[in-house]
Design a protein around this motif. Structure first.
Motif, PDB file in Angstrom:
ATOM      1  N   TYR A 182       0.815  -1.212   0.000  1.00 29.30           N
ATOM      2  CA  TYR A 182       0.000   0.000   0.000  1.00 29.30           C
ATOM      3  C   TYR A 182       0.857   1.274   0.000  1.00 29.30           C
ATOM      4  O   TYR A 182       0.432   2.313  -0.501  1.00 29.30           O
ATOM      5  CB  TYR A 182      -0.944   0.010   1.201  1.00 29.30           C
ATOM      6  CG  TYR A 182      -2.058  -1.013   1.100  1.00 29.30           C
ATOM      7  CD1 TYR A 182      -2.731  -1.237  -0.099  1.00 29.30           C
ATOM      8  CD2 TYR A 182      -2.452  -1.755   2.209  1.00 29.30           C
ATOM      9  CE1 TYR A 182      -3.748  -2.168  -0.185  1.00 29.30           C
ATOM     10  CE2 TYR A 182      -3.488  -2.684   2.138  1.00 29.30           C
ATOM     11  CZ  TYR A 182      -4.129  -2.881   0.930  1.00 29.30           C
ATOM     12  OH  TYR A 182      -5.147  -3.789   0.841  1.00 29.30           O
TER      13      TYR A 182
ATOM     14  N   ASN B 153      -5.451   3.897   0.890  1.00 33.01           N
ATOM     15  CA  ASN B 153      -5.723   4.979   1.830  1.00 33.01           C
ATOM     16  C   ASN B 153      -6.592   4.502   2.988  1.00 33.01           C
ATOM     17  O   ASN B 153      -6.412   4.929   4.134  1.00 33.01           O
ATOM     18  CB  ASN B 153      -6.399   6.135   1.096  1.00 33.01           C
ATOM     19  CG  ASN B 153      -6.632   7.330   2.000  1.00 33.01           C
ATOM     20  OD1 ASN B 153      -5.681   7.867   2.558  1.00 33.01           O
ATOM     21  ND2 ASN B 153      -7.886   7.706   2.182  1.00 33.01           N
TER      22      ASN B 153
ATOM     23  N   ILE C   8       0.575  11.027   4.057  1.00 32.80           N
ATOM     24  CA  ILE C   8      -0.312  10.030   3.443  1.00 32.80           C
ATOM     25  C   ILE C   8      -1.565  10.712   2.896  1.00 32.80           C
ATOM     26  O   ILE C   8      -2.008  10.434   1.773  1.00 32.80           O
ATOM     27  CB  ILE C   8      -0.674   8.931   4.478  1.00 32.80           C
ATOM     28  CG1 ILE C   8       0.546   8.041   4.692  1.00 32.80           C
ATOM     29  CG2 ILE C   8      -1.881   8.104   4.022  1.00 32.80           C
ATOM     30  CD1 ILE C   8       0.431   7.069   5.827  1.00 32.80           C
ATOM     31  N   LYS C   9      -2.098  11.639   3.660  1.00 34.11           N
ATOM     32  CA  LYS C   9      -3.301  12.351   3.202  1.00 34.11           C
ATOM     33  C   LYS C   9      -3.000  13.134   1.919  1.00 34.11           C
ATOM     34  O   LYS C   9      -3.770  13.103   0.959  1.00 34.11           O
ATOM     35  CB  LYS C   9      -3.776  13.312   4.299  1.00 34.11           C
ATOM     36  CG  LYS C   9      -5.091  13.992   3.954  1.00 34.11           C
ATOM     37  CD  LYS C   9      -5.415  15.121   4.920  1.00 34.11           C
ATOM     38  CE  LYS C   9      -6.112  14.632   6.147  1.00 34.11           C
ATOM     39  NZ  LYS C   9      -6.617  15.748   6.980  1.00 34.11           N
TER      40      LYS C   9
ATOM     41  N   PHE D 197      -2.577  10.765  -1.023  1.00 32.19           N
ATOM     42  CA  PHE D 197      -3.875  10.240  -1.460  1.00 32.19           C
ATOM     43  C   PHE D 197      -4.625  11.280  -2.281  1.00 32.19           C
ATOM     44  O   PHE D 197      -5.170  10.982  -3.348  1.00 32.19           O
ATOM     45  CB  PHE D 197      -4.714   9.821  -0.243  1.00 32.19           C
ATOM     46  CG  PHE D 197      -6.152   9.574  -0.603  1.00 32.19           C
ATOM     47  CD1 PHE D 197      -6.518   8.454  -1.333  1.00 32.19           C
ATOM     48  CD2 PHE D 197      -7.136  10.477  -0.241  1.00 32.19           C
ATOM     49  CE1 PHE D 197      -7.839   8.238  -1.699  1.00 32.19           C
ATOM     50  CE2 PHE D 197      -8.456  10.273  -0.596  1.00 32.19           C
ATOM     51  CZ  PHE D 197      -8.813   9.147  -1.336  1.00 32.19           C
ATOM     52  N   ARG D 198      -4.652  12.515  -1.812  1.00 37.59           N
ATOM     53  CA  ARG D 198      -5.408  13.564  -2.526  1.00 37.59           C
ATOM     54  C   ARG D 198      -4.828  13.823  -3.920  1.00 37.59           C
ATOM     55  O   ARG D 198      -5.556  14.044  -4.875  1.00 37.59           O
ATOM     56  CB  ARG D 198      -5.406  14.854  -1.713  1.00 37.59           C
ATOM     57  CG  ARG D 198      -6.325  14.773  -0.523  1.00 37.59           C
ATOM     58  CD  ARG D 198      -6.307  16.081   0.222  1.00 37.59           C
ATOM     59  NE  ARG D 198      -7.184  16.021   1.353  1.00 37.59           N
ATOM     60  CZ  ARG D 198      -7.247  16.961   2.281  1.00 37.59           C
ATOM     61  NH1 ARG D 198      -6.460  18.014   2.209  1.00 37.59           N
ATOM     62  NH2 ARG D 198      -8.084  16.847   3.275  1.00 37.59           N
TER      63      ARG D 198
ATOM     64  N   SER E 117      -4.592   5.299   6.302  1.00 40.26           N
ATOM     65  CA  SER E 117      -5.087   6.483   7.014  1.00 40.26           C
ATOM     66  C   SER E 117      -5.729   6.115   8.340  1.00 40.26           C
ATOM     67  O   SER E 117      -6.106   6.986   9.111  1.00 40.26           O
ATOM     68  CB  SER E 117      -6.104   7.236   6.138  1.00 40.26           C
ATOM     69  OG  SER E 117      -7.251   6.435   5.923  1.00 40.26           O
TER      70      SER E 117
ATOM     71  N   LEU F 197       0.591   4.383  -2.846  1.00 37.39           N
ATOM     72  CA  LEU F 197       0.448   5.823  -2.600  1.00 37.39           C
ATOM     73  C   LEU F 197       1.737   6.596  -2.865  1.00 37.39           C
ATOM     74  O   LEU F 197       1.735   7.830  -2.826  1.00 37.39           O
ATOM     75  CB  LEU F 197       0.000   6.061  -1.152  1.00 37.39           C
ATOM     76  CG  LEU F 197      -1.425   5.629  -0.781  1.00 37.39           C
ATOM     77  CD1 LEU F 197      -1.766   6.117   0.625  1.00 37.39           C
ATOM     78  CD2 LEU F 197      -2.450   6.156  -1.770  1.00 37.39           C
TER      79      LEU F 197
ATOM     80  N   ASP G  73     -12.894  12.510   0.009  1.00 32.76           N
ATOM     81  CA  ASP G  73     -11.534  12.417  -0.535  1.00 32.76           C
ATOM     82  C   ASP G  73     -10.734  13.699  -0.332  1.00 32.76           C
ATOM     83  O   ASP G  73      -9.524  13.661  -0.167  1.00 32.76           O
ATOM     84  CB  ASP G  73     -11.581  12.102  -2.036  1.00 32.76           C
ATOM     85  CG  ASP G  73     -12.089  10.690  -2.299  1.00 32.76           C
ATOM     86  OD1 ASP G  73     -12.186   9.920  -1.336  1.00 32.76           O
ATOM     87  OD2 ASP G  73     -12.398  10.379  -3.463  1.00 32.76           O
TER      88      ASP G  73
ATOM     89  N   ASN H 173      -7.780   4.110  -3.263  1.00 29.78           N
ATOM     90  CA  ASN H 173      -8.764   4.166  -2.177  1.00 29.78           C
ATOM     91  C   ASN H 173      -8.504   3.088  -1.133  1.00 29.78           C
ATOM     92  O   ASN H 173      -8.583   3.328   0.063  1.00 29.78           O
ATOM     93  CB  ASN H 173     -10.178   3.968  -2.742  1.00 29.78           C
ATOM     94  CG  ASN H 173     -10.874   5.284  -3.006  1.00 29.78           C
ATOM     95  OD1 ASN H 173     -10.670   6.253  -2.282  1.00 29.78           O
ATOM     96  ND2 ASN H 173     -11.686   5.328  -4.042  1.00 29.78           N
TER      97      ASN H 173
END
Lengths: 312, 101
Positions: A6, A53, A21-22, A25-26, A57, A10, B70, A50
């Motif tokens: 994972y 994350n 990480i956020k 992901f975005r 997350s 990412l 998201d 997804n």
């Protein structure tokens, strides 16, 4: 089953902070957003992002995954050891099966323990609704159609582990559905708790691109090629439409882009759409001396200037 | 051979507020907030009990929900993005096919 990395998905290091990480992901969610992305397999990529994350997350899932991942590499054959997650409690945020089709078998194997772990699971009765897209041909909506679908639905095995199982269903598509419409299949969503009903499956209808027709809501458009004399003098021509063949009268004095409306011959919904034939005047090629002679005669006799309104 | 399952168009069985909330896995307050701020169900009356939701509302609600989740977006920004996505979809559809084949 292959082990999924994972962090690699990412593009972050194993010691990445929650904020990193956020952000990662975005960035990827924007890149692969299925509504706007031009990447060929954007939808598949978005599912992978997804899923990564969802695990990374969540501090508890991430810790459990990290512990497991110490001895695995991406792509390596994977089988979780018994009680690999002992000591971790996923606080009811495990795999609910709500979007079963969106998660991999790997994810289900790791986090599919909701049946015995979710503290609030006794509150859940009816199964959850599932959502998916279905691609149809335009002709399907004129005739009604059947489609065979393969669904991945979760079920709880005798150890309380949620597994994904595939099963096929045949769906009767109602006549008259149109692009962007949702059709509902009662009881084909997630399974309910014992004694409770299953959720429903909602399918968002889209049409495969068609070489001849385009669709706007319930109206259907097609280009109708005509010769210069058919457009100028008027004619009756045959044209194939989704539900057969029609004879269309071309009015005298027509030009390219003139729209002919066939009322009620669009999508056959309860309130049917219309079929629009958009004329396109096609010039015959001047590849023979005779054809060239005719064009030269027209040039002499008609004194026609298509740029007259431009003042030249 | 598995049996054939009938499906029904959502326009023939519109969703209530609670059905939409259940289907999207949100609470009813989320739906009410988004209708009241104007990003869902245009021209809705003031009584939520009378609201009904069709295909467009369901697809739009799920799209807005995903954008908020998201990107931590607020409802208005998610609504704006949903507007733009719908416009892109319309433009793509209306320009295909370009020529008769």
């Amino acid at each position: 089953m292959e082990f999924k990395d994972y962090y690699k998905t990412l593009g972050v290091s194993r010691d990445a902070s929650a904020e990193e990480i956020k952000k990662a992901f975005r960035r990827l969610a924007r890149k692969y957003h299925p509504d706007v992305s031009k990447v060929a397999d954007a939808e598949q990529k978005m599912q992978e992002v997804n899923e990564a994350n969802t695990v990374l997350s969540d501090p508890e899932k991430r810790a459990a995954y990290d512990q497991l991942g110490q001895s695995y590499q991406a792509g390596k054959e994977f089988r979780p050891p018994p009680d690999w997650d002992a000591g971790f409690e996923f606080s009811g945020r495990g795999f609910s099966g709500a979007q079963a089709g969106d998660y991999s078998d790997f994810f289900a194997e790791l986090f599919g323990r909701m049946g015995e772990r979710t503290p609030h699971s006794h509150h859940r009765t009816r199964g959850e609704d599932h959502h998916a897209k279905i691609m149809l041909d335009l002709e399907d909506t004129y005739r009604g159609a059947s489609r065979s679908l393969t669904l991945r639905t979760p079920h709880v095995d005798d150890k309380g582990q949620i597994k994904l199982a595939e099963h096929k269903i045949n769906v009767r598509i109602p006549k008259g559905v149109h692009e962007g419409q949702v059709i509902r299949l009662a009881g084909q969503g997630g399974p309910g708790m014992p004694g409770a009903s299953a959720g429903d499956l909602f399918l968002e209808v889209h049409f495969n691109p068609h070489a001849r027709y385009r669709v706007e809501k319930k109206d259907v458009y097609a280009t109708l090629p005509v010769s210069p004399w058919e457009a100028t003098l008027g004619a009756t021509v045959k044209f194939p439409v989704p539900d057969g063949l029609v004879e269309v009268r071309i009015p005298e004095g027509s030009q390219t882009d003139r729209k002919l409306r066939l009322k009620g011959r669009g999508i056959p919904a309860a309130s049917p759409g219309d079929l629009y034939l958009v004329l396109e005047v096609v010039l015959p090629p001047a590849t023979t001396p005779k054809a060239k002679e005719i064009y030269q005669m027209m040039a002499r006799e008609l004194a026609f200037n298509p740029r007259e309104k431009m003042g030249v | 051979m598995s049996r054939e399952i009938n499906s029904i168009s959502l326009e023939d069985a519109l969703l209530s507020l609670d059905e939409l909330a259940t289907s999207c896995n949100v609470n009813r307050e989320w739906v009410i907030e988004h209708v009241q701020c104007g990003v869902l169900l245009e021209d809705a009356g003031s009584d939520p009990a009378l609201w009904v939701f069709g295909s467009h509302s369901l697809i739009r609600a799920r799209r807005i929900l995903a954008l908020e989740k998201d990107f931590d977006s607020n409802p208005e920004l998610a609504g704006l993005v949903a507007d733009l996505v719908e416009e892109i979809e319309y433009l793509r559809k209306s320009t295909y096919p370009k020529k008769q084949t």
